[in-house]
Design a protein around this motif. Sequence first.
Motif, PDB file in Angstrom:
ATOM      1  N   THR A   1      21.577 -28.784  51.163  1.00 46.06           N
ATOM      2  CA  THR A   1      22.132 -29.929  51.871  1.00 46.06           C
ATOM      3  C   THR A   1      21.830 -29.775  53.363  1.00 46.06           C
ATOM      4  O   THR A   1      22.091 -28.725  53.940  1.00 46.06           O
ATOM      5  CB  THR A   1      23.660 -30.004  51.666  1.00 46.06           C
ATOM      6  N   ILE A   2      21.258 -30.800  53.967  1.00 44.37           N
ATOM      7  CA  ILE A   2      20.832 -30.724  55.370  1.00 44.37           C
ATOM      8  C   ILE A   2      21.754 -31.564  56.250  1.00 44.37           C
ATOM      9  O   ILE A   2      22.017 -32.732  55.967  1.00 44.37           O
ATOM     10  CB  ILE A   2      19.379 -31.219  55.538  1.00 44.37           C
ATOM     11  N   ASP A   3      22.254 -30.949  57.300  1.00 45.76           N
ATOM     12  CA  ASP A   3      22.970 -31.659  58.357  1.00 45.76           C
ATOM     13  C   ASP A   3      21.941 -31.951  59.445  1.00 45.76           C
ATOM     14  O   ASP A   3      21.343 -31.026  60.007  1.00 45.76           O
ATOM     15  CB  ASP A   3      24.103 -30.783  58.893  1.00 45.76           C
ATOM     16  N   LYS A   4      21.739 -33.219  59.772  1.00 45.83           N
ATOM     17  CA  LYS A   4      20.679 -33.575  60.717  1.00 45.83           C
ATOM     18  C   LYS A   4      20.911 -32.997  62.108  1.00 45.83           C
ATOM     19  O   LYS A   4      19.973 -32.854  62.893  1.00 45.83           O
ATOM     20  CB  LYS A   4      20.534 -35.095  60.809  1.00 45.83           C
ATOM     21  N   ASN A   5      22.159 -32.647  62.421  1.00 46.95           N
ATOM     22  CA  ASN A   5      22.461 -32.079  63.737  1.00 46.95           C
ATOM     23  C   ASN A   5      22.450 -30.552  63.752  1.00 46.95           C
ATOM     24  O   ASN A   5      22.510 -29.949  64.815  1.00 46.95           O
ATOM     25  CB  ASN A   5      23.835 -32.579  64.202  1.00 46.95           C
ATOM     26  N   ASN A   6      22.414 -29.941  62.585  1.00 43.52           N
ATOM     27  CA  ASN A   6      22.439 -28.480  62.486  1.00 43.52           C
ATOM     28  C   ASN A   6      21.717 -28.085  61.210  1.00 43.52           C
ATOM     29  O   ASN A   6      22.296 -28.088  60.122  1.00 43.52           O
ATOM     30  CB  ASN A   6      23.883 -27.967  62.478  1.00 43.52           C
ATOM     31  N   LYS A   7      20.470 -27.740  61.332  1.00 44.04           N
ATOM     32  CA  LYS A   7      19.604 -27.511  60.178  1.00 44.04           C
ATOM     33  C   LYS A   7      20.145 -26.469  59.215  1.00 44.04           C
ATOM     34  O   LYS A   7      19.983 -26.567  58.005  1.00 44.04           O
ATOM     35  CB  LYS A   7      18.218 -27.096  60.678  1.00 44.04           C
ATOM     36  N   TYR A   8      20.815 -25.431  59.732  1.00 45.09           N
ATOM     37  CA  TYR A   8      21.265 -24.332  58.887  1.00 45.09           C
ATOM     38  C   TYR A   8      22.780 -24.327  58.684  1.00 45.09           C
ATOM     39  O   TYR A   8      23.353 -23.316  58.299  1.00 45.09           O
ATOM     40  CB  TYR A   8      20.804 -22.996  59.483  1.00 45.09           C
ATOM     41  N   ARG A   9      23.415 -25.471  58.901  1.00 42.18           N
ATOM     42  CA  ARG A   9      24.875 -25.521  58.752  1.00 42.18           C
ATOM     43  C   ARG A   9      25.323 -25.132  57.349  1.00 42.18           C
ATOM     44  O   ARG A   9      26.359 -24.488  57.175  1.00 42.18           O
ATOM     45  CB  ARG A   9      25.368 -26.932  59.076  1.00 42.18           C
ATOM     46  N   TYR A  10      24.539 -25.510  56.336  1.00 41.01           N
ATOM     47  CA  TYR A  10      24.924 -25.241  54.949  1.00 41.01           C
ATOM     48  C   TYR A  10      23.984 -24.227  54.291  1.00 41.01           C
ATOM     49  O   TYR A  10      23.792 -24.251  53.081  1.00 41.01           O
ATOM     50  CB  TYR A  10      24.947 -26.543  54.147  1.00 41.01           C
ATOM     51  N   SER A  11      23.424 -23.347  55.066  1.00 37.63           N
ATOM     52  CA  SER A  11      22.530 -22.307  54.571  1.00 37.63           C
ATOM     53  C   SER A  11      23.204 -21.447  53.506  1.00 37.63           C
ATOM     54  O   SER A  11      24.415 -21.202  53.565  1.00 37.63           O
ATOM     55  CB  SER A  11      22.110 -21.404  55.749  1.00 37.63           C
ATOM     56  N   PRO A  12      22.461 -20.926  52.517  1.00 43.25           N
ATOM     57  CA  PRO A  12      23.057 -20.019  51.530  1.00 43.25           C
ATOM     58  C   PRO A  12      23.638 -18.766  52.157  1.00 43.25           C
ATOM     59  O   PRO A  12      24.527 -18.130  51.582  1.00 43.25           O
ATOM     60  CB  PRO A  12      21.888 -19.684  50.591  1.00 43.25           C
ATOM     61  N   LEU A  13      23.185 -18.423  53.356  1.00 45.13           N
ATOM     62  CA  LEU A  13      23.727 -17.244  54.020  1.00 45.13           C
ATOM     63  C   LEU A  13      25.162 -17.463  54.500  1.00 45.13           C
ATOM     64  O   LEU A  13      25.862 -16.504  54.825  1.00 45.13           O
ATOM     65  CB  LEU A  13      22.828 -16.845  55.183  1.00 45.13           C
ATOM     66  N   LYS A  14      25.609 -18.712  54.500  1.00 42.53           N
ATOM     67  CA  LYS A  14      27.007 -18.977  54.847  1.00 42.53           C
ATOM     68  C   LYS A  14      27.959 -18.421  53.785  1.00 42.53           C
ATOM     69  O   LYS A  14      29.150 -18.253  54.042  1.00 42.53           O
ATOM     70  CB  LYS A  14      27.247 -20.479  55.009  1.00 42.53           C
ATOM     71  N   SER A  15      27.432 -18.132  52.598  1.00 46.57           N
ATOM     72  CA  SER A  15      28.275 -17.561  51.547  1.00 46.57           C
ATOM     73  C   SER A  15      28.442 -16.053  51.700  1.00 46.57           C
ATOM     74  O   SER A  15      29.091 -15.412  50.870  1.00 46.57           O
ATOM     75  CB  SER A  15      27.709 -17.893  50.157  1.00 46.57           C
ATOM     76  N   PHE A  16      27.891 -15.490  52.787  1.00 47.63           N
ATOM     77  CA  PHE A  16      28.024 -14.047  53.034  1.00 47.63           C
ATOM     78  C   PHE A  16      28.554 -13.754  54.437  1.00 47.63           C
ATOM     79  O   PHE A  16      28.382 -12.658  54.949  1.00 47.63           O
ATOM     80  CB  PHE A  16      26.672 -13.345  52.848  1.00 47.63           C
ATOM     81  N   ASP A  17      29.181 -14.735  55.072  1.00 50.20           N
ATOM     82  CA  ASP A  17      29.594 -14.548  56.472  1.00 50.20           C
ATOM     83  C   ASP A  17      31.086 -14.263  56.638  1.00 50.20           C
ATOM     84  O   ASP A  17      31.597 -14.245  57.756  1.00 50.20           O
ATOM     85  CB  ASP A  17      29.177 -15.750  57.320  1.00 50.20           C
ATOM     86  N   ASN A  18      31.803 -14.048  55.511  1.00 44.45           N
ATOM     87  CA  ASN A  18      33.243 -13.730  55.572  1.00 44.45           C
ATOM     88  C   ASN A  18      34.049 -14.793  56.307  1.00 44.45           C
ATOM     89  O   ASN A  18      35.007 -14.488  57.000  1.00 44.45           O
ATOM     90  CB  ASN A  18      33.470 -12.356  56.223  1.00 44.45           C
ATOM     91  N   ASN A  19      33.631 -16.033  56.134  1.00 41.28           N
ATOM     92  CA  ASN A  19      34.311 -17.140  56.807  1.00 41.28           C
ATOM     93  C   ASN A  19      34.482 -18.287  55.811  1.00 41.28           C
ATOM     94  O   ASN A  19      33.516 -18.944  55.434  1.00 41.28           O
ATOM     95  CB  ASN A  19      33.494 -17.595  58.015  1.00 41.28           C
TER      96      ASN A  19
END
Length: 231
Positions: A35-53
Amino acid sequence: MKKLLILLIPFFAINLFAKEINISSISLNDKETLTIDKNNKYRYSPLKSFDNNDETVFAFKPQFGYVYRIHFDINYSIDEIKIKAGYFDKKYYSQNHRIKKITLIFNDGKFDPRLSKAKYSFTLEDEMKEQSLKFPKTECNEIWVCVDEIYKSQKYNDVCISELSFFNAEEKYKTQIRPNSYGMSEYKYDSNGNLIEEHLRADHINYVIKYTTNSSGTLEGYATYYDYEDE
């Protein structure tokens, strides 16, 4: 369709003393998965599932079968994965799809993982809580994450994962994002021999990491990632 390989989020820390598991790369099924946020390319990156947030998520379009592959630098022993499936915010939890049935396929690099006997399926509860996926101890350097069924969203057409974490013998690994150091990597050191910068150029993959050591002695890196569209 071209696969999109995402290696880094804008920052990560390396604790040299904790029990760590190092993710060297993550491969999406195809570049339309994310899923792409046009204002933040990596907002929904798979790496967000490893950021403890819990306030950040990996978000992707509904699809069944493998969604992404998690590649490690070496083989690790894993017997449990904990997952926070969904957008862990009361406002958005029911407004996005949640995983109902999930399959994990483990590969030790010796065979086609689709033929692996280390393949386990689970049914998740539709609750905003961390859930445990336990299985026989497995040695692997790659995990395929497959979605088999979802709980339907009330609004948005995205499936979300807030967090994934890895365990062995009830001990949690500290997950680190540590890109593979291919032959194309260039390293810079200061006069004392400390690593201060890494630059990789290889097959449409470009990133620069600038390293510093904080007051607690932990090596930290700030990464700038470029893909072939940015070149």
